[in-house]
Design a protein around this motif. Structure first.
Motif, PDB file in Angstrom:
ATOM      1  N   TYR A  82       0.834  -1.204   0.000  1.00 11.46           N
ATOM      2  CA  TYR A  82       0.000   0.000   0.000  1.00 11.46           C
ATOM      3  C   TYR A  82       0.871   1.257   0.000  1.00 11.46           C
ATOM      4  O   TYR A  82       0.562   2.245  -0.666  1.00 11.46           O
ATOM      5  N   LEU A  86       0.809   3.825  -3.095  1.00 11.89           N
ATOM      6  CA  LEU A  86       0.472   5.232  -2.872  1.00 11.89           C
ATOM      7  C   LEU A  86       1.536   6.138  -3.494  1.00 11.89           C
ATOM      8  O   LEU A  86       1.213   7.078  -4.243  1.00 11.89           O
ATOM      9  N   VAL A 115      -4.699   6.130  -5.472  1.00 12.75           N
ATOM     10  CA  VAL A 115      -4.305   7.007  -4.367  1.00 12.75           C
ATOM     11  C   VAL A 115      -5.193   6.761  -3.157  1.00 12.75           C
ATOM     12  O   VAL A 115      -4.734   6.541  -2.035  1.00 12.75           O
ATOM     13  N   ASN A 118      -4.774   3.089  -1.611  1.00  7.94           N
ATOM     14  CA  ASN A 118      -3.495   2.854  -0.938  1.00  7.94           C
ATOM     15  C   ASN A 118      -3.277   3.800   0.239  1.00  7.94           C
ATOM     16  O   ASN A 118      -2.671   3.408   1.240  1.00  7.94           O
ATOM     17  N   ALA A 119      -3.775   5.019   0.139  1.00  8.17           N
ATOM     18  CA  ALA A 119      -3.679   5.932   1.286  1.00  8.17           C
ATOM     19  C   ALA A 119      -4.517   5.405   2.438  1.00  8.17           C
ATOM     20  O   ALA A 119      -4.098   5.441   3.604  1.00  8.17           O
TER      21      ALA A 119
END
Ligand code: MN3
Length: 251
Positions: A82, A86, A115, A118-119
């Motif tokens: 992740y 990101l 984005v 993964n954030a």
């Protein structure tokens, strides 16, 4: 390490903001700020990039409730992925703008989701791992969080039953998350939807449980309820209380 996770200024604050930011093309500017919108602990970012925070304990520290192999894979492979995803998506968005090519909506939608997804994964896993500890002791029912749960849920047991039911009911992959919702001052339990959907903008996760299969399948297989039950034994209530106190103080 453990102390740094409990410091008020390092607490995860705006996971939803990160998730939402990822849905707009200009999001990467947000991540260039000195203070990242994720409010991640200092171990979660360095030199303008997101990084994998070390665990504040060994991979075998939560045995037998969560086995060492699961912890190692979960932290060093899944959480790492992740973080990498990101960083990669943010670079790709920046490059897409710099190229000044005709806008490709499908590409932008994909990168935006990258984005956000993964954030969310980075922030939720960082908070999750920092609120686990073997033999951490019980929640102080007379403390700030204990009182709040007593007032809002009648009892800690009732809160735990509610949270467990949400975790058990997650369809597919996702999380159960207890948020502090700052406007109403309530502790609200939701399921996350993957790790970036159905979040509460402006609310802070104070207690969370990953029920993606990668979090428990090696040891518990299809018995998610057993995993949920075992997890309650390793909740670091002092850390959860710290998260609650820190975010409530920002109201
Ligand atoms: Mn996970």
């Amino acid at each position: 390490m453990a102390d740094s996770f409990s410091r008020r200024d390092l607490l995860t604050r705006t996971v939803p903001a990160v998730a939402l930011a990822g849905t707009v093309l200009g999001a990467s500017e947000l991540f260039a700020q000195d203070a990242p919108p994720a409010g991640l602990p200092a171990e979660g970012f360095k030199d303008g990039k997101y990084v994998l925070p070390p665990l504040p304990y060994g991979y075998d520290a939560l045995e037998p409730h969560i086995d060492a192999q699961t912890m190692e894979l979960h932290h060093s492979k899944h959480h790492q992925a992740y973080v990498d995803g990101l960083n990669k998506a943010l670079v790709a968005l920046k490059e897409a703008r710099a190229a000044k090519e005709p806008i490709n909506p499908d590409k932008l939608a994909g990168l935006s989701r990258d984005v956000s997804f993964n954030a969310g994964g980075h922030a939720l896993h960082t908070a999750f791992f920092s609120t686990l500890k073997k033999d951490a002791g019980a929640l102080e029912t007379g403390g700030p969080l204990g009182k709040a749960l007593g007032e809002q849920y009648d009892s800690l047991d009732a809160f735990k039953a509610h949270f467990s039911a949400v975790a058990a009911g997650v369809k597919g992959s996702g999380w159960a998350v207890a948020w502090y919702e700052p406007i109403g001052g309530q502790i609200v339990i939701t399921d996350s939807g993957d790790q970036d959907n159905r979040m509460i903008p402006g609310a802070t996760p104070i207690l969370l449980l990953d029920v993606w299969e990668h979090a428990y399948y090696l040891k518990y297989q299809n018995k998610r309820a057993d995993y949920i039950k075992a997890w309650w034994n390793i909740v670091n209530w002092a850390a959860v209380n710290d998260r609650y106190v820190a975010t409530r103080g920002k109201k």
